[in-house]
Design a protein around this motif. Sequence first.
Motif, mmCIF file in Angstrom:
data_model
loop_
_atom_site.group_PDB
_atom_site.id
_atom_site.type_symbol
_atom_site.label_atom_id
_atom_site.label_comp_id
_atom_site.label_asym_id
_atom_site.label_seq_id
_atom_site.Cartn_x
_atom_site.Cartn_y
_atom_site.Cartn_z
ATOM 1 N N ARG A 38 0.792 -1.231 0.000
ATOM 2 C CA ARG A 38 0.000 0.000 0.000
ATOM 3 C C ARG A 38 0.821 1.276 0.000
ATOM 4 N NH1 ARG A 38 -4.472 -1.789 4.375
ATOM 5 N NH2 ARG A 38 -5.661 -3.225 3.054
ATOM 6 N N SER A 39 1.885 1.319 0.779
ATOM 7 C CA SER A 39 2.638 2.569 0.866
ATOM 8 C C SER A 39 3.251 2.918 -0.483
ATOM 9 C CB SER A 39 3.722 2.462 1.941
ATOM 10 O OG SER A 39 4.167 3.743 2.322
ATOM 11 N N SER A 40 3.773 1.907 -1.197
ATOM 12 C CA SER A 40 4.337 2.153 -2.521
ATOM 13 C C SER A 40 3.272 2.646 -3.482
ATOM 14 C CB SER A 40 4.976 0.874 -3.066
ATOM 15 O OG SER A 40 6.053 0.458 -2.268
ATOM 16 N N LYS A 41 2.097 1.999 -3.462
ATOM 17 C CA LYS A 41 1.021 2.394 -4.382
ATOM 18 C C LYS A 41 0.455 3.759 -3.996
ATOM 19 C CE LYS A 41 1.222 -1.291 -6.890
ATOM 20 N NZ LYS A 41 2.345 -1.947 -6.200
ATOM 21 N N MET A 42 0.322 4.015 -2.696
ATOM 22 C CA MET A 42 -0.172 5.317 -2.264
ATOM 23 C C MET A 42 0.805 6.420 -2.650
ATOM 24 S SD MET A 42 -2.906 6.537 -0.764
ATOM 25 C CE MET A 42 -3.573 5.350 0.396
ATOM 26 N N ALA A 43 2.101 6.123 -2.604
ATOM 27 C CA ALA A 43 3.099 7.112 -3.006
ATOM 28 C C ALA A 43 2.983 7.421 -4.490
ATOM 29 C CB ALA A 43 4.501 6.603 -2.672
ATOM 30 N N ILE A 44 2.710 6.395 -5.314
ATOM 31 C CA ILE A 44 2.508 6.631 -6.746
ATOM 32 C C ILE A 44 1.277 7.495 -6.965
ATOM 33 C CG2 ILE A 44 1.983 5.512 -8.952
ATOM 34 C CD1 ILE A 44 3.606 3.092 -7.950
ATOM 35 N N TYR A 45 0.217 7.189 -6.223
ATOM 36 C CA TYR A 45 -1.010 7.976 -6.330
ATOM 37 C C TYR A 45 -0.766 9.431 -5.922
ATOM 38 C CZ TYR A 45 -5.660 9.705 -5.083
ATOM 39 O OH TYR A 45 -6.790 10.465 -4.962
ATOM 40 N N MET A 46 -0.037 9.642 -4.818
ATOM 41 C CA MET A 46 0.271 10.999 -4.383
ATOM 42 C C MET A 46 1.191 11.701 -5.382
ATOM 43 S SD MET A 46 -1.586 11.184 -1.805
ATOM 44 C CE MET A 46 -1.132 12.913 -1.642
ATOM 45 N N ALA A 47 2.098 10.926 -6.015
ATOM 46 C CA ALA A 47 2.961 11.507 -7.041
ATOM 47 C C ALA A 47 2.138 11.958 -8.244
ATOM 48 C CB ALA A 47 4.018 10.494 -7.473
ATOM 49 N N ALA A 48 1.042 11.242 -8.539
ATOM 50 C CA ALA A 48 0.159 11.662 -9.630
ATOM 51 C C ALA A 48 -0.530 12.976 -9.297
ATOM 52 C CB ALA A 48 -0.877 10.574 -9.912
ATOM 53 N N ILE A 49 -0.967 13.116 -8.048
ATOM 54 C CA ILE A 49 -1.596 14.378 -7.624
ATOM 55 C C ILE A 49 -0.585 15.520 -7.696
ATOM 56 C CG2 ILE A 49 -2.625 15.617 -5.679
ATOM 57 C CD1 ILE A 49 -3.844 13.017 -4.744
ATOM 58 N N SER A 50 0.555 15.318 -7.067
ATOM 59 C CA SER A 50 1.562 16.385 -7.037
ATOM 60 C C SER A 50 2.184 16.596 -8.403
ATOM 61 C CB SER A 50 2.641 16.042 -6.005
ATOM 62 O OG SER A 50 3.225 14.787 -6.288
ATOM 63 N N GLY A 51 2.306 15.504 -9.195
ATOM 64 C CA GLY A 51 2.872 15.633 -10.533
ATOM 65 C C GLY A 51 2.022 16.507 -11.429
ATOM 66 N N GLY A 52 0.693 16.455 -11.262
ATOM 67 C CA GLY A 52 -0.160 17.350 -12.029
ATOM 68 C C GLY A 52 0.122 18.805 -11.721
ATOM 69 N N ASN A 53 0.463 19.078 -10.458
ATOM 70 C CA ASN A 53 0.757 20.450 -10.038
ATOM 71 C C ASN A 53 2.156 20.908 -10.419
ATOM 72 O OD1 ASN A 53 -1.695 21.270 -8.715
ATOM 73 N ND2 ASN A 53 -1.208 19.827 -7.084
ATOM 74 N N THR A 54 3.013 19.992 -10.879
ATOM 75 C CA THR A 54 4.359 20.387 -11.295
ATOM 76 C C THR A 54 4.548 20.263 -12.811
ATOM 77 O OG1 THR A 54 5.082 18.135 -10.700
ATOM 78 C CG2 THR A 54 5.475 19.881 -9.106
ATOM 79 N N ILE A 55 4.106 19.141 -13.376
ATOM 80 C CA ILE A 55 4.228 18.974 -14.830
ATOM 81 C C ILE A 55 3.276 19.929 -15.559
ATOM 82 C CG2 ILE A 55 3.919 17.355 -16.737
ATOM 83 C CD1 ILE A 55 4.791 15.126 -14.860
ATOM 84 N N GLY A 56 2.075 20.138 -14.982
ATOM 85 C CA GLY A 56 1.122 21.059 -15.599
ATOM 86 C C GLY A 56 1.699 22.448 -15.804
ATOM 87 N N PRO A 57 2.203 23.100 -14.752
ATOM 88 C CA PRO A 57 2.806 24.421 -14.945
ATOM 89 C C PRO A 57 4.035 24.399 -15.842
ATOM 90 C CG PRO A 57 2.261 24.060 -12.641
ATOM 91 C CD PRO A 57 2.083 22.750 -13.337
ATOM 92 N N LEU A 58 4.806 23.315 -15.773
ATOM 93 C CA LEU A 58 6.005 23.210 -16.616
ATOM 94 C C LEU A 58 5.636 23.266 -18.090
ATOM 95 C CD1 LEU A 58 9.038 22.589 -16.968
ATOM 96 C CD2 LEU A 58 8.469 20.164 -16.757
ATOM 97 N N ILE A 59 4.594 22.532 -18.480
ATOM 98 C CA ILE A 59 4.159 22.500 -19.868
ATOM 99 C C ILE A 59 3.384 23.754 -20.238
ATOM 100 C CG2 ILE A 59 2.703 21.259 -21.513
ATOM 101 C CD1 ILE A 59 3.399 18.695 -20.036
ATOM 102 N N CYS A 60 2.549 24.223 -19.307
ATOM 103 C CA CYS A 60 1.693 25.376 -19.585
ATOM 104 C C CYS A 60 2.497 26.618 -19.940
ATOM 105 C CB CYS A 60 0.796 25.664 -18.385
ATOM 106 S SG CYS A 60 -0.278 27.105 -18.589
ATOM 107 N N GLY A 61 3.648 26.793 -19.294
ATOM 108 C CA GLY A 61 4.457 27.969 -19.585
ATOM 109 C C GLY A 61 4.834 28.043 -21.053
ATOM 110 N N PHE A 62 5.243 26.919 -21.627
ATOM 111 C CA PHE A 62 5.618 26.891 -23.043
ATOM 112 C C PHE A 62 4.391 27.016 -23.944
ATOM 113 C CE2 PHE A 62 9.246 24.868 -21.025
ATOM 114 C CZ PHE A 62 10.314 25.471 -21.674
#
Length: 529
Positions: free
Chosen positions: A177-201
């Motif tokens: 569970r901890s590994s899978k929950m970390a992937i899930y949390m990375a998806a949440i946080s990744g949207g907040n980091t990859i989104g702005p990274l791409i949006c700027g361009f």
Amino acid sequence: MVHLYTLHELDQTEGTVQLQQTSTVGKETELVLFPRPSKTDPNDPLRWSRVQKHVCFFAVCSFTFFTNYAIGGLAPAFALLSKEFGKSMNETSDLLKWPVLVLGLFNFFWVPLANYFGKRPVFVFASLLLCVCYIWGAFAQSFKSLLWSNIVAAFAGSTTEALGAAMVNDLYFLHERSSKMAIYMAAISGGNTIGPLICGFIAETIGWRWHKGIAAIAVGINFLLVVFFVPETSYDRDSPGTLSPSSSTEKEIAKEDVLTATVSRKTAIRASQPPMVLHDQMPRKTYSQSLKLFAAPRPQESLLYLFARPFPLCAYPAVIYAFLAYAVSLALTVAINILSSYVLSAEPYTFSPALIGLVNIPGLLGNLVGAFVGGWCVDRYSAWRSKRAAGVFRPETRLPLLVVPAVLVPVGCLLWGYGVQRAWHWVALFWGYGLISVGLTAATAPTMVYVSECYFPVQMDALLLVNGLKNIVAFGFLYGVVPWVDGMGYIDCFGTQAGIYVAILLLGVPLYFYGERIRHATAKWRIIL
């Protein structure tokens, strides 16, 4: 008259379970699967193939990723949007602040519906609504229209704030569970980091509307994946206990070397050899049957009862700790998303929107480091501690590695605060954001898993509270962060935040040392509806 239950009546293990046991052949230890898969029902999600589990998990992670990608991802374009619509910095930040509130509040709407009707119909509807909202946002002609498209998209996206975490528990065993929950949390946080990274361009080259358009296309594809490949994961499981009720489960087990808890041989399942003789007494569902929209076991309780059921769980210490840790981690990350567009577009940096988006590269790296620490490392550490404790697992073993974000995040706060106010080189700001981003996954994944394992029979309601309350707290913080930095300056503002962050994570120290005693005491509280 409403009957109240204790947690002990629902689960006599109270979170302490046998995770490993000595093999009958040789002296090697074997993994015990928890929860116990059904012997007779091949439709139990725990018995699904790994591919089927991973497809469902991918669809949930993709949905939550694009929820945050399109809403939080607009941050690098805030300066452009401010000029286009004639809004102040504080007004433009409403595009992010109000969706953060909605993402939390409507957990309290979606989760009871999912408990009553099932996760699949809620997930299908929310996926379609999210796609429609992004199309709406791409064609919005006024600031008000764009704001409301974000708010309604957050309403749809709030489905996975708690349901996604609950689906992890539906599909995977305790040791995963901890590994899978970390992937899930990375998806949440990744949207907040990859989104702005791409949006700027995108904003600088073809316009910010295409940022929404690309998200609409991606969510539309994911909607088809949900419709055709994500069955209902809710399952009416037997009592999850794997420890025999005995006097040792009623007392504090103070030292690992005097542990007396024993395993019930009838319920323990070994993973290293055929776990049990399966006697399937129910037919396996056909493909079309598995995709029925309303296939979840219907609870006996009323919908109104399900709406009220989570709130008494606020009394449990682990729930309070998890939501506070999540709230401060989220607030810090989103605050920088709001502020970075204005800080980096002004003197002495004068970054273009594309370059502003690059601040999310260290944010993404920080998320990945945090996911590794809070996921894989926590799972390995817990397994090692379980092995040392005669195979008995305690949820408190999820907490020691919180020392990593407790050290790194405050350092990141100070780097960002001093860097902005004293106009340090942009590298200092990038490092600061990267260190802060570690906390969004390293602190949240293990604390959410900790809550699930402490209160397993009511874990979906407990996760609802964690996700709902943390967004409300984060919204309150974000609503005042721009006036805060204007009035006090970045050093005082982010220095105070660093102190608050450390103080909250330190609340985990008594939970680690006295958590088992606290669990046994609170398990007798008659507060569960």
